[in-house]
Design a protein around this motif. Structure first.
Motif, PDB file in Angstrom:
ATOM      1  N   THR A  83       0.807  -1.229   0.000  1.00 31.70           N
ATOM      2  CA  THR A  83       0.000   0.000   0.000  1.00 31.70           C
ATOM      3  C   THR A  83       0.838   1.276   0.000  1.00 31.70           C
ATOM      4  OG1 THR A  83      -0.200   0.338   2.400  1.00 31.70           O
ATOM      5  CG2 THR A  83      -1.678  -1.293   1.381  1.00 31.70           C
ATOM      6  N   GLY A  84       2.137   1.167  -0.100  1.00 26.58           N
ATOM      7  CA  GLY A  84       2.981   2.346  -0.082  1.00 26.58           C
ATOM      8  C   GLY A  84       2.960   3.086   1.236  1.00 26.58           C
ATOM      9  N   GLY A  85       2.561   2.379   2.315  1.00 23.11           N
ATOM     10  CA  GLY A  85       2.485   2.997   3.630  1.00 23.11           C
ATOM     11  C   GLY A  85       1.147   3.663   3.907  1.00 23.11           C
ATOM     12  N   PHE A  86       0.260   3.731   2.920  1.00 23.27           N
ATOM     13  CA  PHE A  86      -1.023   4.393   3.109  1.00 23.27           C
ATOM     14  C   PHE A  86      -2.046   3.494   3.801  1.00 23.27           C
ATOM     15  CE2 PHE A  86       0.650   6.498  -0.796  1.00 23.27           C
ATOM     16  CZ  PHE A  86       0.786   7.775  -0.273  1.00 23.27           C
ATOM     17  N   LEU A 110       7.465   8.299  -6.634  1.00 23.83           N
ATOM     18  CA  LEU A 110       6.859   7.743  -7.839  1.00 23.83           C
ATOM     19  C   LEU A 110       6.326   6.336  -7.588  1.00 23.83           C
ATOM     20  CD1 LEU A 110       9.507   9.018 -10.379  1.00 23.83           C
ATOM     21  CD2 LEU A 110       7.117   9.744 -10.284  1.00 23.83           C
ATOM     22  N   ARG A 111       7.068   5.560  -6.798  1.00 20.74           N
ATOM     23  CA  ARG A 111       6.584   4.222  -6.451  1.00 20.74           C
ATOM     24  C   ARG A 111       5.270   4.300  -5.688  1.00 20.74           C
ATOM     25  NH1 ARG A 111       6.458   1.257  -1.885  1.00 20.74           N
ATOM     26  NH2 ARG A 111       6.487  -1.020  -2.109  1.00 20.74           N
ATOM     27  N   ARG A 112       5.199   5.170  -4.682  1.00 18.07           N
ATOM     28  CA  ARG A 112       3.972   5.306  -3.896  1.00 18.07           C
ATOM     29  C   ARG A 112       2.791   5.709  -4.772  1.00 18.07           C
ATOM     30  NH1 ARG A 112       4.465   6.529   1.991  1.00 18.07           N
ATOM     31  NH2 ARG A 112       6.592   6.097   2.638  1.00 18.07           N
ATOM     32  N   ALA A 113       3.031   6.631  -5.692  1.00 16.34           N
ATOM     33  CA  ALA A 113       1.954   7.061  -6.578  1.00 16.34           C
ATOM     34  C   ALA A 113       1.528   5.931  -7.515  1.00 16.34           C
ATOM     35  CB  ALA A 113       2.400   8.270  -7.387  1.00 16.34           C
ATOM     36  N   SER A 114       2.481   5.107  -7.945  1.00 17.32           N
ATOM     37  CA  SER A 114       2.179   4.010  -8.872  1.00 17.32           C
ATOM     38  C   SER A 114       1.445   2.874  -8.200  1.00 17.32           C
ATOM     39  CB  SER A 114       3.476   3.469  -9.479  1.00 17.32           C
ATOM     40  OG  SER A 114       4.192   4.465 -10.153  1.00 17.32           O
ATOM     41  N   ILE A 115       1.680   2.683  -6.917  1.00 18.83           N
ATOM     42  CA  ILE A 115       1.175   1.514  -6.213  1.00 18.83           C
ATOM     43  C   ILE A 115      -0.282   1.665  -5.780  1.00 18.83           C
ATOM     44  CG2 ILE A 115       1.611   1.976  -3.743  1.00 18.83           C
ATOM     45  CD1 ILE A 115       3.233  -0.622  -3.682  1.00 18.83           C
ATOM     46  N   ILE A 116      -0.798   2.907  -5.822  1.00 23.25           N
ATOM     47  CA  ILE A 116      -2.152   3.164  -5.354  1.00 23.25           C
ATOM     48  C   ILE A 116      -3.154   2.346  -6.159  1.00 23.25           C
ATOM     49  CG2 ILE A 116      -3.956   4.914  -5.110  1.00 23.25           C
ATOM     50  CD1 ILE A 116      -1.632   5.079  -3.103  1.00 23.25           C
ATOM     51  N   THR A 117      -4.048   1.656  -5.468  1.00 24.30           N
ATOM     52  CA  THR A 117      -5.113   0.885  -6.087  1.00 24.30           C
ATOM     53  C   THR A 117      -6.439   1.526  -5.718  1.00 24.30           C
ATOM     54  OG1 THR A 117      -3.824  -1.154  -5.926  1.00 24.30           O
ATOM     55  CG2 THR A 117      -6.189  -1.390  -6.258  1.00 24.30           C
ATOM     56  N   ASP A 118      -7.120   2.085  -6.711  1.00 29.66           N
ATOM     57  CA  ASP A 118      -8.417   2.695  -6.438  1.00 29.66           C
ATOM     58  C   ASP A 118      -9.448   1.637  -6.061  1.00 29.66           C
ATOM     59  OD1 ASP A 118      -7.417   5.208  -7.034  1.00 29.66           O
ATOM     60  OD2 ASP A 118      -7.936   5.042  -9.154  1.00 29.66           O
ATOM     61  N   LYS A 144      -0.975  -3.634   5.155  1.00 30.24           N
ATOM     62  CA  LYS A 144       0.452  -3.344   5.051  1.00 30.24           C
ATOM     63  C   LYS A 144       1.282  -4.597   5.304  1.00 30.24           C
ATOM     64  CE  LYS A 144       0.041   1.456   6.683  1.00 30.24           C
ATOM     65  NZ  LYS A 144       0.544   2.434   7.683  1.00 30.24           N
ATOM     66  N   LEU A 145       2.349  -4.744   4.528  1.00 28.87           N
ATOM     67  CA  LEU A 145       3.241  -5.891   4.695  1.00 28.87           C
ATOM     68  C   LEU A 145       4.687  -5.439   4.577  1.00 28.87           C
ATOM     69  CD1 LEU A 145       1.455  -8.676   2.598  1.00 28.87           C
ATOM     70  CD2 LEU A 145       1.765  -8.643   5.072  1.00 28.87           C
ATOM     71  N   ALA A 146       5.506  -5.898   5.497  1.00 30.82           N
ATOM     72  CA  ALA A 146       6.938  -5.594   5.462  1.00 30.82           C
ATOM     73  C   ALA A 146       7.656  -6.565   4.538  1.00 30.82           C
ATOM     74  CB  ALA A 146       7.521  -5.681   6.866  1.00 30.82           C
ATOM     75  N   GLY A 147       8.781  -6.113   3.999  1.00 33.07           N
ATOM     76  CA  GLY A 147       9.574  -6.987   3.154  1.00 33.07           C
ATOM     77  C   GLY A 147      10.550  -6.209   2.307  1.00 33.07           C
ATOM     78  N   ASN A 197      -4.320  -5.760  -6.565  1.00 34.49           N
ATOM     79  CA  ASN A 197      -5.465  -6.607  -6.932  1.00 34.49           C
ATOM     80  C   ASN A 197      -5.087  -8.054  -7.232  1.00 34.49           C
ATOM     81  OD1 ASN A 197      -4.183  -6.110  -9.362  1.00 34.49           O
ATOM     82  ND2 ASN A 197      -6.046  -5.695 -10.508  1.00 34.49           N
ATOM     83  N   ILE A 198      -3.791  -8.367  -7.381  1.00 32.35           N
ATOM     84  CA  ILE A 198      -3.366  -9.752  -7.591  1.00 32.35           C
ATOM     85  C   ILE A 198      -2.203 -10.111  -6.671  1.00 32.35           C
ATOM     86  CG2 ILE A 198      -2.505 -11.456  -9.236  1.00 32.35           C
ATOM     87  CD1 ILE A 198      -3.675  -9.779 -11.491  1.00 32.35           C
ATOM     88  N   GLY A 199      -1.134  -9.325  -6.726  1.00 33.32           N
ATOM     89  CA  GLY A 199       0.089  -9.686  -6.013  1.00 33.32           C
ATOM     90  C   GLY A 199      -0.100  -9.852  -4.523  1.00 33.32           C
ATOM     91  N   TYR A 200      -0.982  -9.041  -3.925  1.00 29.68           N
ATOM     92  CA  TYR A 200      -1.176  -9.140  -2.481  1.00 29.68           C
ATOM     93  C   TYR A 200      -1.613 -10.537  -2.064  1.00 29.68           C
ATOM     94  CZ  TYR A 200      -6.312  -9.288  -2.651  1.00 29.68           C
ATOM     95  OH  TYR A 200      -7.612  -9.679  -2.852  1.00 29.68           O
ATOM     96  N   TRP A 201      -2.354 -11.235  -2.948  1.00 26.74           N
ATOM     97  CA  TRP A 201      -2.809 -12.583  -2.611  1.00 26.74           C
ATOM     98  C   TRP A 201      -1.610 -13.492  -2.365  1.00 26.74           C
ATOM     99  CZ3 TRP A 201      -1.865 -17.315  -4.806  1.00 26.74           C
ATOM    100  CH2 TRP A 201      -2.624 -18.388  -4.336  1.00 26.74           C
TER     101      TRP A 201
END
Length: 703
Positions: A83-86, A110-118, A144-147, A197-201
């Motif tokens: 979630t980019g920390g959000f 830029l990563r944080r802006a790209s990672i946002i999932t509406d 949120k997940l650390a890694g 929408n996919i990777g988090y799974w």
């Protein structure tokens, strides 16, 4: 947790054939990439300043095509993998994605802006990073997940391929029961598109997740400033970037300057202008992403090496990513992949008249249609058809629909004599060509979503044309309020990696009709040179159509490229699930998933492919304005299919047979998770009336 391997006859035996041993790669230290100051796993200079550099990859042999570029660790609180920390709640509420310096954003910004999932309807309630996919219950930590993340390129040494990889390694990765989820990114977008929408799974399952942009991504080259994007989204001059550039147009300085003199302010995008037809190597790129993941996991912990034989490996993708997932299954002749889950796959097949698909009395022969075929047909008739559906979402935005109808009449492309008749005939033509009746109300909005830009991109890509070729009189530029080319606003250039979908349109950047009789103009408001009429540039649309159906030299190049991307649907017995919406007007199911099931039955024959066809589901997740009251998002079913596949591979659970599933919109608050979404499960034993049958290449789909 025990791992099982699947055999071609549908049974199970102890995990994995010993088809290949540990991945052992050899590095060629004299690679051309070294010329730009890059070493395997280490960057010298400031090309990617701001990223934490990897120190692991130098310690182990790597594939000669691999450059590990960076390593960054996230604490899971101030910043995280998903979630980019959000947090999910922050993403839903609308996070602050402003930049400390809007003209020079950092890689992390830029990563944080790209990672946002509406997200779409139900996101954060019935699916999403904060919802346990197995139980449907909320998860502590707001998703949120650390890694740790690793960015890498695959290349031939020239820096012109630079296929991007992103490996996410969660803190919870379990080396005693290792798994990898490979996610080819949908569309032409950046590596971060499908995390939410996919990777988090996969991360929830404690898997390493590896993404590839399939050789597409937001690689752009602003020809006027001669600046390009790097793998982390930051900008650099093309000369300084060298082989670290995500994409640099194949023009020397005199050619670039001459092109700009003739056509100022133009922009090149990687998917359209790389001259590589990257779609033809999607399968290879997904397989390489898996090999990179195994290599990097072993570089991190060399004392406990992982092999394909002891690692569960799944592939999942949506749209283009779904097509790439299936391409990977076809490419994987050595059994690297254990299972595939593809949502609404944009997949193209070799012609084969042994395949037939029957839905009721409607029977279609053959193995579907290539994307350029149905997109170039759509851009001919969708604008006029919009006039036949005035109450459809966005119909009012198709401002020149009647003009297009008049032009179709004049050119003899319809038999009608009036605009109203031409609109109805155009809608019928789309149905007759293969769109489902459930897509009727989507043609207007889909035309606004710019299929001409997609058709132009694919024609240029598959014909291996450069930016300077301006195929069919099209180019890409920032345009002013009158649709005239202008210099790209500096702030827009700075964030293009986070904003662009891998091409135009994005922000002020759009497709330009260079043949408009009043001068180069944004295509959507331009005039056809033959008539001078504002009809969405019918002349350009006919030119693109001719590349698919014609016999010119340019058409031969494009048709050769189409042949290069066509697959054979032989998945070598790999268990596979396809989920696809019946109403999909962007990637119609009748051109793709249905015939894929039929051709797979002929060329694979294992019976290990399942198709779950979903009613009231279209392509864009029901998240567009006007969609939610009609359509259900596909995402919950994509996640449900991943759960089914995971249980199948780890516990021997049966995959339900191919079937039609019938989700719908219900009363507000009475559906799943307090939404209005009525989501019946994929049934272990579906009603006979819902079964999809496939035999001898014939697919029978119930209404």
């Amino acid at each position: 947790m025990p791992r099982l391997r699947h055999s071609r006859d549908g049974g199970f035996s102890p995990r994995r054939r010993n088809r290949r041993g540990p991945l052992i790669f050899k590095t060629n230290p004299g690679r051309e990439a070294m010329k730009c100051g890059l070493k395997t796993g280490l960057i010298v200079g400031t090309a990617l300043a701001g990223l934490t550099l990897s120190v692991h990859a130098n310690e182990h042999d790597a594939p000669d095509w691999l450059r590990v570029m960076s390593e960054t660790t996230f604490d899971g609180v101030t910043n995280d993998l998903v979630t980019g920390g959000f947090g999910v709640s922050g993403m839903i509420a609308g996070p602050d994605i402003s930049y400390a310096d809007p003209f020079a954003p950092t890689a992390d910004e830029l990563r944080r802006a790209s990672i946002i999932t509406d997200g779409s309807a139900g996101f954060g309630k019935i699916y999403g990073p904060n919802v346990d996919a197995a139980s449907g219950e909320p998860i502590l930590g707001d998703g949120k997940l650390a890694g740790t993340e690793y960015l890498a390129y695959a290349d031939d040494g020239s820096g012109r391929q630079n296929v991007s990889f992103l490996l996410q390694l969660p803190e919870t990765f379990d080396r005693e029961s290792p798994c990898i989820l490979a996610v080819p990114v949908g569309g032409s977008a950046s590596l971060y598109r499908n995390i939410g929408n996919i990777g988090y799974w996969g991360l929830q399952k404690n898997c390493a997740v590896v993404y590839t942009d399939k050789g597409l991504g937001n690689g752009f080259h602003d020809l006027a400033s001669d600046t390009v994007t790097l793998i982390d989204g930051t900008r650099s001059s093309a000369d300084e970037a060298g082989a670290a550039s995500h994409f640099t147009a194949d023009l020397d300085v005199p050619a670039r300057q001459q092109f700009l003199k003739e056509t100022p302010h133009r922009i090149a995008f990687k998917h359209a202008h790389s001259r590589q037809n990257p779609d033809s190597t999607w399968g290879r790129d997904v397989v390489r992403s898996i090999e990179f993941a195994l290599y990097q996991l072993n570089a991190v912990a060399p004392a406990a090496p992982l092999t394909p034989d002891d690692t569960l490996i799944m592939v999942a993708g949506n749209s283009n990513g779904g097509g790439a997932a299936l391409n990977a299954g076809e490419e994987d002749t050595e059994g690297l992949i254990d299972g595939i889950v593809a949502a609404q796959p944009q997949v193209q097949l070799k012609p084969d008249d042994r395949v037939t698909v029957a839905r009721g009395d409607n029977i279609r022969k053959g193995s579907g249609r290539p994307l350029l075929d149905y997109f170039t047909y759509a851009i001919l008739y969708q604008p006029c058809a919009a006039a036949a559906t005035p109450d459809a979402p966005w119909a009012d935005r198709v401002s020149f629909a009647e003009n297009r109808c008049e032009s179709l009449i004049e050119r003899g492309l319809v038999d009608s004599e009036t605009v109203a008749e031409a609109a109805g005939e155009s809608l019928e033509k789309l149905r007759a060509y293969g769109w489902e009746p459930e897509s009727d109300m989507l043609h207007a909005s889909h035309y606004v979503i710019a299929p001409t830009a997609t058709a132009m991109k694919y024609a240029s890509s598959q014909g291996r044309f450069g930016v300077e070729d301006r195929l069919c009189g099209y180019s890409i530029a920032s345009v002013d309020e009158n649709g005239k080319p202008q210099a790209v606003p500096e702030e827009e250039l700075a964030v293009i990696f986070a904003k662009a979908p891998g091409g135009a349109p994005t922000g002020s950047i759009d497709v330009v009709n260079d043949r408009d009789p009043e001068g180069p103009t944004r295509d959507y408001v331009s005039r056809s040179p033959s008539s001078g009429r504002q009809d969405f540039n019918l002349d350009g649309a006919l030119c693109l159509r001719g590349l698919v159906t014609g016999e010119s030299e340019n058409a031969a190049r494009v048709q050769k490229g189409i042949d290069e991307v066509a697959g054979n649907a032989d998945l070598h017995g790999t268990p596979t699930i396809i989920v696809h919406g019946r109403a999909d007007a962007r990637v119609p199911i009748g051109f793709t998933s249905r015939p894929y099931l039929g051709l797979n039955a002929l060329n694979d024959g294992s019976g290990n492919l399942r198709l779950y066809e979903l009613t009231n589901v279209e392509h864009f997740g029901a998240g567009l304005p006007g969609y939610a009251k009609h359509f259900v998002p596909i995402d919950p079913y994509h996640i449900a299919a991943l759960e089914l596949m995971y249980a199948h591979l780890t516990a021997g659970g049966d995959l339900p047979p191919s079937q039609v599933v019938r989700p719908e919109i219900g009363t507000e608050g009475a559906g799943a998770g307090g939404t209005n979404l009525v989501l019946p499960e994929i049934a272990a034993t579906p009603d006979t009336a819902d079964l999809i049958d496939v035999a001898n290449g014939k697919v029978t789909v119930p209404d």
